[in-house]
Design a protein around this motif. Structure first.
Motif, short mmCIF file in Angstrom:
data_model
loop_
_atom_site.label_atom_id
_atom_site.label_comp_id
_atom_site.label_asym_id
_atom_site.label_seq_id
_atom_site.Cartn_x
_atom_site.Cartn_y
_atom_site.Cartn_z
N CYS A 137 48.89 35.33 44.85
CA CYS A 137 48.37 36.12 45.97
C CYS A 137 47.15 35.37 46.51
CB CYS A 137 48.00 37.53 45.52
SG CYS A 137 47.84 38.70 46.90
N PRO A 138 47.37 34.33 47.32
CA PRO A 138 46.28 33.44 47.74
C PRO A 138 45.18 34.13 48.54
CG PRO A 138 48.42 32.43 48.14
CD PRO A 138 48.67 33.88 47.82
N GLY A 139 43.97 33.64 48.36
CA GLY A 139 42.79 34.12 49.06
C GLY A 139 41.56 33.68 48.28
N SER A 140 40.56 33.17 48.95
CA SER A 140 39.42 32.64 48.21
C SER A 140 38.69 33.74 47.47
CB SER A 140 38.45 31.91 49.15
OG SER A 140 37.68 32.82 49.88
N GLN A 141 38.04 33.36 46.41
CA GLN A 141 37.28 34.20 45.48
C GLN A 141 38.21 34.91 44.52
OE1 GLN A 141 34.16 33.55 45.80
NE2 GLN A 141 33.27 34.81 44.19
N ASN A 142 38.96 35.91 44.98
CA ASN A 142 39.88 36.64 44.11
C ASN A 142 39.21 37.11 42.82
OD1 ASN A 142 42.09 36.82 45.77
ND2 ASN A 142 43.25 35.17 44.82
N ASP A 143 37.97 37.61 42.95
CA ASP A 143 37.32 38.26 41.81
C ASP A 143 38.10 39.51 41.44
OD1 ASP A 143 35.41 36.34 41.78
OD2 ASP A 143 33.71 37.66 42.19
N VAL A 144 38.17 39.80 40.15
CA VAL A 144 39.00 40.91 39.68
C VAL A 144 38.18 41.93 38.90
CG1 VAL A 144 41.09 39.51 39.51
CG2 VAL A 144 39.56 39.66 37.53
N SER A 145 38.66 43.18 38.92
CA SER A 145 38.17 44.21 38.02
C SER A 145 39.34 45.14 37.74
CB SER A 145 36.98 44.97 38.61
OG SER A 145 37.34 45.60 39.81
N VAL A 146 39.24 45.90 36.65
CA VAL A 146 40.33 46.78 36.26
C VAL A 146 39.79 48.17 35.94
CG1 VAL A 146 41.91 45.00 35.43
CG2 VAL A 146 40.17 45.92 33.88
N TYR A 147 40.62 49.17 36.19
CA TYR A 147 40.25 50.55 35.90
C TYR A 147 41.53 51.32 35.63
CZ TYR A 147 37.69 55.00 36.28
OH TYR A 147 37.12 56.22 36.03
N GLY A 148 41.76 51.69 34.36
CA GLY A 148 43.01 52.34 34.02
C GLY A 148 44.18 51.44 34.34
N ASN A 149 45.13 51.93 35.14
CA ASN A 149 46.30 51.15 35.51
C ASN A 149 46.14 50.42 36.83
OD1 ASN A 149 47.90 51.73 33.23
ND2 ASN A 149 48.54 53.69 34.11
N LEU A 150 44.89 50.28 37.29
CA LEU A 150 44.65 49.63 38.57
C LEU A 150 43.87 48.34 38.42
CD1 LEU A 150 43.63 52.77 40.67
CD2 LEU A 150 45.89 51.71 40.49
N LEU A 151 44.23 47.35 39.21
CA LEU A 151 43.48 46.09 39.29
C LEU A 151 43.04 45.90 40.73
CD1 LEU A 151 44.17 42.66 37.72
CD2 LEU A 151 43.98 42.80 40.21
N PHE A 152 41.78 45.53 40.89
CA PHE A 152 41.19 45.34 42.22
C PHE A 152 40.89 43.85 42.41
CE2 PHE A 152 40.15 49.53 40.64
CZ PHE A 152 40.61 50.34 41.67
N LEU A 153 41.24 43.34 43.59
CA LEU A 153 41.13 41.90 43.87
C LEU A 153 40.40 41.69 45.18
CD1 LEU A 153 42.37 39.22 42.56
CD2 LEU A 153 44.12 39.41 44.34
N SER A 154 39.33 40.87 45.15
CA SER A 154 38.54 40.57 46.34
C SER A 154 39.12 39.38 47.09
CB SER A 154 37.10 40.23 45.96
OG SER A 154 36.36 41.39 45.66
N THR A 155 39.28 39.50 48.40
CA THR A 155 39.70 38.37 49.24
C THR A 155 38.59 38.07 50.23
OG1 THR A 155 42.02 39.00 49.08
CG2 THR A 155 41.42 37.53 50.89
N ASP A 156 38.05 36.85 50.15
CA ASP A 156 36.92 36.48 51.00
C ASP A 156 37.23 35.23 51.82
OD1 ASP A 156 34.37 36.81 52.07
OD2 ASP A 156 33.50 35.39 50.65
N SER A 157 38.39 35.25 52.45
CA SER A 157 38.73 34.20 53.42
C SER A 157 39.73 34.80 54.39
CB SER A 157 39.33 32.98 52.71
OG SER A 157 40.48 33.33 51.98
N PRO A 158 39.63 34.46 55.67
CA PRO A 158 40.54 35.06 56.64
C PRO A 158 41.98 34.64 56.39
CG PRO A 158 39.25 33.29 57.63
CD PRO A 158 38.69 33.52 56.26
N ARG A 159 42.87 35.67 56.37
CA ARG A 159 44.29 35.44 56.13
C ARG A 159 45.10 35.93 57.32
NH1 ARG A 159 44.67 31.90 52.28
NH2 ARG A 159 46.86 32.55 52.04
#
Length: 501
Positions: A137-159
């Protein structure tokens, strides 16, 4: 609890938690609430050039000692006797050609971001991590965090769009997309992308803040506006808050964009960057506090109401901090370690020319109560080893080492390696363990090294930009109590209360 009393502090000293370090500055700066104060030495305090000399209150000068500088060869591993590499897992799949980024943890799994997506590892045996899934799932940064059954992904480049099949485009195009993505990870072997939320200037990093009534909040940090970017307009003195109903995550939505700097923040003209957004926010939910590293400003935020954060203290350092990058609380919530990512992580800032303070950490005590709390500067910490001019090196992501007594932190320094330091005495931090690889190249500056290094359930996990997942172990009496501590989940920007403090 013991450590909060004078008797407890004496006990800490008896356990050896205080020591001096050559690379320390004690430049006190007390900032009234909401009034920035620069942690700058006076002319009388300074000896020689502040770039290469530590300026102490006594007027003494302490330069980096390069007489014993011994830079390892290309990819050569060196460490203190009490720290070792347990294993390395090279990058595979979409990550193989991408920049590795941040890590989150849950149970027996590690979730490692990279600029092409993320990898889920089974770390039930830390000596032999195994890939469970490789998500593209391309996109710069892609920092991650998780909470229960959810994963959150940061995208910091225009797609081109919000899908995982998007292509890179320009931020000058109104239809371009960047922001937050949400995945369902109930099946770790087959994560499902379920929701996207576009945010102003994208999402460089994000921070989870648990709410009530089954909600979790995502605080999105982003910066660098431009008048030519339709979705990232100046002044951008704000953060974005997304509300996620955990049982119905597809209903997640942007609920507010609170302005943290009504006066515009640091206008620069000095050494620091202009404040136009935040790089990173770290929440300490049990303390109802958040610390913000916001380019030219460091801030303390009250998050008692997670939908209406309030800035209660702000500091600046126009002499030694170029870019306020990240923040880490100690366990008692009485200190914050701010990092300065001088050069953006791509430059050699651990050289003799860079000096012993710039591109390092600033350690601040939190004093006072309620809205009168202030951030008070105590000292700097930077790794005491000289790196090659071909090694990108600067302070980067780290976490608390959860010992019962005292304040220890592990931290990544890109090609400077991984450092564990003791800041129990805020004015005299000192390194107690370290590990590093030699430069990727001895002829050219090639970006690489440890992006993040976090303590999780007895081991240190480091996501190396080019080498993959490193698992490290510290064998030292000072970390014994941390080794017996176990937590079910770790998003480092959402600090847990390890011992119920």
């Amino acid at each position: 609890m013991l450590a909060t009393t004078p008797r407890g502090l004496r006990r800490l000293r008896s356990f050896g938690f205080t020591a001096s370090a050559a690379v320390v500055v004690a430049l006190g700066a007390v900032a009234p609430a909401l009034t920035p104060a620069a942690a700058s030495p006076t002319t009388d305090d300074c000896v020689a050039d502040v770039v290469s000399t530590v300026c102490l209150p006594s007027g003494e000068a302490v330069s980096i000692d390069t007489s014993a500088a011994d830079i390892p060869g290309v990819d050569e591993i060196r460490s203190s006797p009490n720290m070792r590499l347990v294993t390395n897992r090279p990058k595979l799949g979409p990550a193989a050609t991408a920049t590795n980024s941040d890590i989150a943890f849950q149970g027996k799994y590690a979730f490692a971001g990279n600029y092409n997506g993320f990898t889920i590892y089974d770390i039930s045996n830390p000596r032999s991590p195994a890939e469970v899934s490789l998500v593209s799932c391309p996109g710069s940064q892609n920092d991650v965090s998780v909470y229960g059954n959810l994963l959150f992904l940061s995208t910091d480049s225009p797609r081109s769009d919000d899908s995982c099949a998007s292509t890179a485009t320009s931020a000058t195009i109104k239809e371009s997309w960047e922001g937050m993505k949400i995945f369902d990870i109930s099946d770790k072997s087959n994560p499902q992308y379920i929701k996207s939320i576009e945010t102003n200037c994208g999402s460089h990093t994000h921070t989870l803040v648990p709410g009530n009534r089954g909600n979790v909040y995502i605080y999105v940090s982003s910066y660098a506006p431009d008048a030519t970017f339709p979705d990232c307009q100046p002044p951008h003195d704000l953060i974005s808050i997304i509300k996620v109903p955990v049982r119905n995550p597809t209903a997640a939505a942007l609920i507010s964009t609170p302005v943290l700097f009504p006066d515009g923040g640091n206008p620069t003209g000095n050494y620091s960057r202009v404040t136009s957004g935040c790089h990173d926010l770290t929440a300490y939910p049990v303390k109802k506090l958040m610390a913000g590293a916001c380019m030219g400003d460091g801030i303390l935020i009250d998050i008692a109401d997670p939908e209406q954060p309030r800035v209660i203290s702000r500091v600046r350092d126009t002499v030694n901090f170029a870019f306020w990058h990240s923040a880490t609380f100690n366990q008692l919530g009485t200190k914050v370690v701010f990092t300065d990512e001088l050069g953006g992580g791509t430059q050699a800032q651990c050289t003799e020319a860079a000096g012993p303070t710039r591109g390092g950490n600033g350690i601040y005590d939190i004093v006072g109560r309620g809205d009168s709390r202030q951030l008070v500067f105590k000292s700097y910490y930077k790794i005491p080893r000289i790196n090659a001019a071909t090694e990108n090196c600067v302070a980067h992501n780290g976490s608390i080492v959860p010992v019962i007594l005292g304040d220890l932190m592990v931290q990544a320094w890109y090609q400077g390696g991984v450092s564990v330091f003791d800041f129990t005495d805020s004015s005299r931090p000192r390194e107690i363990a370290w590990w590093e690889r030699g430069p990727i190249s001895d002829t050219a500056l090639v970006t690489g090294g440890a992006w993040s290094a976090y303590w999780y359930n007895g081991y240190i996990y480091s996501n190396d930009i080019t080498k993959g997942l490193d698992v490290l172990e510290v064998t030292d009496w000072r970390v014994f109590t941390a080794k017996i501590n176990r937590i079910p989940e770790l998003n480092t920007q959402t600090q847990p209360s390890y011992w119920g403090w």
